[in-house]
Scaffold this active site. Structure first.
Site, PDB file in Angstrom:
ATOM      1  N   CYS A   2       0.883  -1.182   0.000  1.00 50.92           N
ATOM      2  CA  CYS A   2       0.000   0.000   0.000  1.00 50.92           C
ATOM      3  C   CYS A   2       0.910   1.218   0.000  1.00 50.92           C
ATOM      4  O   CYS A   2       2.096   1.125   0.260  1.00 50.92           O
ATOM      5  CB  CYS A   2      -0.862   0.030   1.263  1.00 50.92           C
ATOM      6  SG  CYS A   2      -1.852  -1.434   1.461  1.00 50.92           S
ATOM      7  N   ARG A  27       1.980   0.984  -6.018  1.00 47.25           N
ATOM      8  CA  ARG A  27       2.116   0.113  -4.831  1.00 47.25           C
ATOM      9  C   ARG A  27       0.791  -0.537  -4.472  1.00 47.25           C
ATOM     10  O   ARG A  27       0.740  -1.438  -3.632  1.00 47.25           O
ATOM     11  CB  ARG A  27       2.608   0.923  -3.630  1.00 47.25           C
ATOM     12  CG  ARG A  27       3.993   1.509  -3.789  1.00 47.25           C
ATOM     13  CD  ARG A  27       4.336   2.389  -2.621  1.00 47.25           C
ATOM     14  NE  ARG A  27       4.394   1.626  -1.400  1.00 47.25           N
ATOM     15  CZ  ARG A  27       5.501   1.045  -0.932  1.00 47.25           C
ATOM     16  NH1 ARG A  27       6.620   1.159  -1.621  1.00 47.25           N
ATOM     17  NH2 ARG A  27       5.510   0.356   0.177  1.00 47.25           N
ATOM     18  N   TRP A  74      -3.689  -1.961  -1.355  1.00 47.66           N
ATOM     19  CA  TRP A  74      -3.679  -3.277  -1.986  1.00 47.66           C
ATOM     20  C   TRP A  74      -4.208  -4.204  -0.886  1.00 47.66           C
ATOM     21  O   TRP A  74      -3.535  -4.438   0.121  1.00 47.66           O
ATOM     22  CB  TRP A  74      -2.272  -3.684  -2.417  1.00 47.66           C
ATOM     23  CG  TRP A  74      -2.237  -4.979  -3.139  1.00 47.66           C
ATOM     24  CD1 TRP A  74      -2.405  -5.185  -4.470  1.00 47.66           C
ATOM     25  CD2 TRP A  74      -2.055  -6.275  -2.566  1.00 47.66           C
ATOM     26  NE1 TRP A  74      -2.329  -6.502  -4.773  1.00 47.66           N
ATOM     27  CE2 TRP A  74      -2.119  -7.218  -3.616  1.00 47.66           C
ATOM     28  CE3 TRP A  74      -1.840  -6.738  -1.270  1.00 47.66           C
ATOM     29  CZ2 TRP A  74      -1.974  -8.586  -3.425  1.00 47.66           C
ATOM     30  CZ3 TRP A  74      -1.693  -8.105  -1.071  1.00 47.66           C
ATOM     31  CH2 TRP A  74      -1.766  -9.009  -2.137  1.00 47.66           C
ATOM     32  N   ASN A  98       0.271   0.426   6.106  1.00 47.23           N
ATOM     33  CA  ASN A  98       0.774  -0.539   5.117  1.00 47.23           C
ATOM     34  C   ASN A  98       1.378  -1.687   5.909  1.00 47.23           C
ATOM     35  O   ASN A  98       2.215  -1.478   6.778  1.00 47.23           O
ATOM     36  CB  ASN A  98       1.849   0.112   4.236  1.00 47.23           C
ATOM     37  CG  ASN A  98       2.456  -0.903   3.271  1.00 47.23           C
ATOM     38  OD1 ASN A  98       1.802  -1.888   2.925  1.00 47.23           O
ATOM     39  ND2 ASN A  98       3.688  -0.679   2.853  1.00 47.23           N
ATOM     40  N   GLY A  99       0.923  -2.929   5.636  1.00 47.14           N
ATOM     41  CA  GLY A  99       1.463  -4.078   6.377  1.00 47.14           C
ATOM     42  C   GLY A  99       0.331  -4.975   6.837  1.00 47.14           C
ATOM     43  O   GLY A  99      -0.811  -4.844   6.395  1.00 47.14           O
ATOM     44  N   GLU A 478      10.704 -16.772 -16.958  1.00 48.57           N
ATOM     45  CA  GLU A 478      10.495 -15.317 -16.907  1.00 48.57           C
ATOM     46  C   GLU A 478       9.504 -14.893 -17.992  1.00 48.57           C
ATOM     47  O   GLU A 478       8.610 -14.079 -17.743  1.00 48.57           O
ATOM     48  CB  GLU A 478      11.828 -14.591 -17.060  1.00 48.57           C
ATOM     49  CG  GLU A 478      11.770 -13.084 -17.131  1.00 48.57           C
ATOM     50  CD  GLU A 478      11.110 -12.433 -15.918  1.00 48.57           C
ATOM     51  OE1 GLU A 478      10.941 -13.096 -14.886  1.00 48.57           O
ATOM     52  OE2 GLU A 478      10.727 -11.247 -16.036  1.00 48.57           O
ATOM     53  N   LYS A 482       5.861 -13.022 -17.320  1.00 48.72           N
ATOM     54  CA  LYS A 482       5.480 -11.757 -17.952  1.00 48.72           C
ATOM     55  C   LYS A 482       4.111 -11.866 -18.604  1.00 48.72           C
ATOM     56  O   LYS A 482       3.252 -10.995 -18.430  1.00 48.72           O
ATOM     57  CB  LYS A 482       6.539 -11.378 -19.001  1.00 48.72           C
ATOM     58  CG  LYS A 482       7.832 -10.884 -18.413  1.00 48.72           C
ATOM     59  CD  LYS A 482       7.688  -9.475 -17.918  1.00 48.72           C
ATOM     60  CE  LYS A 482       8.162  -9.117 -16.558  1.00 48.72           C
ATOM     61  NZ  LYS A 482       8.508  -9.911 -15.496  1.00 48.72           N
ATOM     62  N   GLU A 485       1.307 -12.157 -15.854  1.00 49.09           N
ATOM     63  CA  GLU A 485       1.016 -10.983 -15.005  1.00 49.09           C
ATOM     64  C   GLU A 485       0.508  -9.806 -15.825  1.00 49.09           C
ATOM     65  O   GLU A 485      -0.072  -8.880 -15.271  1.00 49.09           O
ATOM     66  CB  GLU A 485       2.219 -10.597 -14.168  1.00 49.09           C
ATOM     67  CG  GLU A 485       3.428 -10.085 -14.911  1.00 49.09           C
ATOM     68  CD  GLU A 485       4.542  -9.679 -13.966  1.00 49.09           C
ATOM     69  OE1 GLU A 485       4.274  -9.137 -12.883  1.00 49.09           O
ATOM     70  OE2 GLU A 485       5.704  -9.914 -14.312  1.00 49.09           O
ATOM     71  N   HIS A 501       7.584 -35.936 -19.175  1.00 50.04           N
ATOM     72  CA  HIS A 501       7.258 -36.523 -17.855  1.00 50.04           C
ATOM     73  C   HIS A 501       5.913 -36.031 -17.340  1.00 50.04           C
ATOM     74  O   HIS A 501       5.688 -35.978 -16.131  1.00 50.04           O
ATOM     75  CB  HIS A 501       8.381 -36.188 -16.869  1.00 50.04           C
ATOM     76  CG  HIS A 501       9.704 -36.724 -17.302  1.00 50.04           C
ATOM     77  ND1 HIS A 501       9.999 -38.071 -17.342  1.00 50.04           N
ATOM     78  CD2 HIS A 501      10.790 -36.101 -17.821  1.00 50.04           C
ATOM     79  CE1 HIS A 501      11.211 -38.248 -17.819  1.00 50.04           C
ATOM     80  NE2 HIS A 501      11.728 -37.070 -18.116  1.00 50.04           N
ATOM     81  N   LYS A 601       3.927  -3.231  -7.068  1.00 51.67           N
ATOM     82  CA  LYS A 601       5.337  -3.178  -7.459  1.00 51.67           C
ATOM     83  C   LYS A 601       6.243  -3.649  -6.329  1.00 51.67           C
ATOM     84  O   LYS A 601       7.267  -4.268  -6.575  1.00 51.67           O
ATOM     85  CB  LYS A 601       5.729  -1.739  -7.838  1.00 51.67           C
ATOM     86  CG  LYS A 601       7.160  -1.620  -8.367  1.00 51.67           C
ATOM     87  CD  LYS A 601       7.337  -2.403  -9.647  1.00 51.67           C
ATOM     88  CE  LYS A 601       8.756  -2.339 -10.173  1.00 51.67           C
ATOM     89  NZ  LYS A 601       8.985  -3.274 -11.296  1.00 51.67           N
TER      90      LYS A 601
HETATM   91  C1  AGP Z   1       7.993  -9.273 -11.733  1.00 51.30           C
HETATM   92  O1  AGP Z   1       7.525  -8.874 -13.002  1.00 51.30           O
HETATM   93  C2  AGP Z   1       6.957  -9.156 -10.670  1.00 51.30           C
HETATM   94  N1  AGP Z   1       6.437  -7.838 -10.612  1.00 51.30           N
HETATM   95  C3  AGP Z   1       7.359  -9.737  -9.352  1.00 51.30           C
HETATM   96  O2  AGP Z   1       7.535 -11.119  -9.556  1.00 51.30           O
HETATM   97  C4  AGP Z   1       8.658  -9.182  -8.708  1.00 51.30           C
HETATM   98  O3  AGP Z   1       9.778  -9.594  -9.462  1.00 51.30           O
HETATM   99  C5  AGP Z   1       8.767  -9.776  -7.301  1.00 51.30           C
HETATM  100  O4  AGP Z   1       7.668  -9.318  -6.556  1.00 51.30           O
HETATM  101  C6  AGP Z   1      10.070  -9.394  -6.591  1.00 51.30           C
HETATM  102  O5  AGP Z   1      10.139  -8.001  -6.435  1.00 51.30           O
HETATM  103  P1  AGP Z   1      11.561  -7.351  -6.001  1.00 51.30           P
HETATM  104  O6  AGP Z   1      12.520  -7.633  -7.121  1.00 51.30           O
HETATM  105  O7  AGP Z   1      11.268  -5.902  -5.823  1.00 51.30           O
HETATM  106  O8  AGP Z   1      11.981  -8.037  -4.728  1.00 51.30           O
END
Ligand code: AGP
Length: 606
Positions: A2, A27, A74, A98-99, A478, A482, A485, A501, A601
């Site tokens: 948040c 955030r 969030w 936040n938390g 990766e 992408k 998400e 497998h 983020k």
């Molecule tokens: C990556 O596209 C994501 N947004 C997410 O997996 C991110 O890499 C993960 O939350 C780790 O974040 P950080 O690198 O800030 O620790």
């Protein structure tokens, strides 16, 4: 997860709070709210959805008051709606948080028994009534100290008080919180990004600390309520990074600037004149390091996977990797001669920070690879390797991923050289190849039109697979992440050799499958795996590198060829088409590319 902002000023604050909340929406953005103090009352307004909704629902820019707090949420406890949106207020206290308060259920029962009425489903509301209760019998500092001692879990708090209309209390445990200093006003924010448009003079609270912030004075206290002195940092003011420029989205900008950010990273670590990699102030003797453990989450974990291959190739060190949320609860055998490396773009990811904290508590050697050098993970590691990518605003990590694997590759190469496991001739060759990487990325970024056309097929499918072996396997994961998400389509990254497998059963007519098959030592095997999925009807997008060898092309749906370079560096180039594939897929779906649903983020809660 948040975003928090607070301002105490000699002039009305609501407009500035709203502007700062918009900068914090990366955030968390499922609801937003603001509370100001004026004429002896708390003016609380909040709504579901974006900050724009708040502005549409209220004449918020004209909300009275020279002091106020704001929040973008969030959701962790309670569905995203206006009742659960922050701030939460009693008749005389208003809080943004936040938390996660882990003992909120018990505290809520206790407070209800004392006659307090709860309006929301959130854990945060217990903080409001706890402080309100303590203020009946204690002065402010004591009431805050007592309240914080009752809370289990993580928090960054902003608190205002109807009867003390000239101050804001900020408190931090486990979730980042910063103070900013301005002319005739001071600020509280979840991170420096929220404050940068107003000041570059910042103080970070450490865990357990709280502050009392007025427009012309900020006092800091430890968890016993004793005053402490804190440093004021002067941050670089690279405002350009916070602007999309001509791009439609931050993610598009951050993909395209990767040739620049990689060039910056190389310049930071490679001494052109002496043709040497500089890792300054390394605090340990190399002979005291016998193994390495790399730890991260999400994309950062994929960077750890990539680094494992390079460390194993370039050194004889034992290398292990772990997902931070697993590592922190595993029955770990901590070893003095292990170097623990924490990879994190934001440097605030709760699970990664908790894993670091666990290693620190066991007096381990800790090193972090981060993009935000003022972050908690950077501040609490013994040694930091910054990736120098500039602020990454898009929730989906792109330039930071390439920056992470660049620094990890450079680090592995340096360690291999220092251990005499990479001979100087090869060492110099690899440094020379590395310096060509920015221009190779530039060329690979031009692979745009083909990918735009291809992305529709992924949108129409109910799912897809991304396959790779060896160096390409982390890149396959990766690429799948992408696509998931950004376009909310199921996609699975898998080791190509593992398909037989079980997952081969998923393949059906017309299913798009990305096969990463650069002409490296895994090429022939991966092409065999590719034939296995083609034989079962898959539409294969083959991503390989340009060489003179003929590409096996029968029955392949599409082929993309990235520039050729030494095998170590191909992962950088293979990543780019996958970033673009996800971007164009989401663009065609009309989704919010910089703020995908359900994500944030910086994941600062478990
Ligand atoms: C990556 O596209 C994501 N947004 C997410 O997996 C991110 O890499 C993960 O939350 C780790 O974040 P950080 O690198 O800030 O620790």
């Amino acid at each position: 997860m948040c975003g928090i902002i607070g301002i105490s000023s000699n002039k009305p604050v609501s407009a500035n709070i709203v502007n700062s909340l918009k900068k914090l929406e990366y955030r968390g953005y499922d609801s937003a709210g603001i509370a100001t103090l004026s004429n002896g009352k708390i003016n609380e307004v909040k709504s579901e959805g974006r900050v724009d909704n708040l502005e549409n629902n209220y004449d918020i820019k004209h909300l009275e008051g020279n002091i106020g707090i704001g929040h973008v949420r969030w959701a962790t406890h309670g569905i995203p709606n206006s009742v659960n949106a922050h701030p939460h207020s009693s008749h005389n206290v208003s809080v943004v948080h936040n938390g996660i308060i882990e003992n909120s259920t018990i505290l809520k029962k206790h407070l209800i028994n004392k006659g307090y009425k709860f309006k929301s489903q959130t854990d945060t509301e217990v903080i409001v009534h706890l402080i309100t209760d303590y203020l009946k019998t204690s002065e402010l500092v004591e009431a805050i100290t007592k309240t914080l001692k009752q809370l289990h879990g993580s928090f960054a708090l902003g608190i205002v008080f109807k009867d003390m209309p000239d101050l804001i209390v900020g408190a931090r445990r486990g979730s980042p919180l910063a103070v900013g200093y301005g002319p005739n006003e001071n600020y509280l924010g979840s991170d420096s990004y929220a404050l940068k448009s107003m000041t570059n003079k910042i103080t970070y609270l450490d865990d357990g600390e709280f502050c009392i912030l007025k427009k012309d004075q900020v006092l800091f206290f430890n968890d016993e309520g004793k005053k402490v002195n804190k440093k004021i940092l002067q941050l670089s003011s690279d405002e350009s990074s916070y602007d999309k420029g001509d791009f439609k989205h931050f993610m598009a900008k951050e993909i395209e600037e990767q040739s620049i950010t990689i060039k910056t990273g190389i310049k930071e670590y490679i001494d052109n004149f002496n043709k040497e990699i500089n890792i300054f102030n390394f605090p340990w003797k190399l002979e005291d390091i016998k193994s390495i453990t790399l730890i991260g989450c999400g994309t950062a974990y994929h960077s750890c996977m990539m680094a494992k291959y390079w460390f194993e190739e370039l050194t004889s060190l034992d290398v292990s990797i772990d997902i931070a949320s697993e590592f922190r609860y595993r029955k770990n055998r901590f070893k003095k001669d292990t170097l623990y490396i924490f990879v994190s773009q934001s440097g605030e990811t709760a699970d990664t920070y908790a894993a670091l904290d666990l290693c620190n508590k066991n007096n381990m050697k800790t090193c972090s690879v981060v993009n935000v050098i003022e972050s908690s993970i950077a501040r609490d590691s013994n040694f930091v390797l910054p990736i120098h990518c500039g602020p990454e605003i898009g929730v989906a990590s792109t330039k930071a991923f390439l920056g992470q694997i660049l620094i990890l590759y450079i680090f592995a190469l340096k360690i291999g050289s220092l251990r005499n496991e990479v001979q100087n001739k090869l060492y110099q060759e690899k440094i020379k190849d590395l310096k060509t990487l920015p221009s190779l990325i530039e060329k690979t970024l031009l692979l745009d039109n083909d990918i735009q056309a291809i992305s529709s097929t992924f949108n129409e499918a109910k799912g897809s697979m991304f396959l790779g072996r060896g160096y390409s396997y982390p890149i396959a994961l990766e690429g799948a992440l992408k696509l998931k998400e950004l376009s909310y389509i199921h996609a699975e990254g898998y080791p190509a050799g593992e398909m037989k497998h079980g997952p081969l059963a998923l393949i059906e007519e017309g299913m798009p499958v990305v096969v990463l098959a650069p002409k490296d030592s895994y090429y022939k095997k991966t092409i065999s795996n590719m034939q296995e999925v083609i034989a079962r009807g898959a539409k294969v997008l083959l991503i390989t590198n340009k060489t003179n060898d003929d590409v096996i092309s029968e029955n392949i749906w599409e082929t993309i060829e990235v520039e050729n370079t030494n095998n170590d560096l191909l992962p950088f180039l293979l990543t780019i088409p996958l970033q673009k594939l996800a971007y164009y897929s989401a663009l065609k779906k009309g989704y919010d590319i910089d703020k995908p649903r359900n994500l944030a983020k910086s994941v600062t809660v478990e």
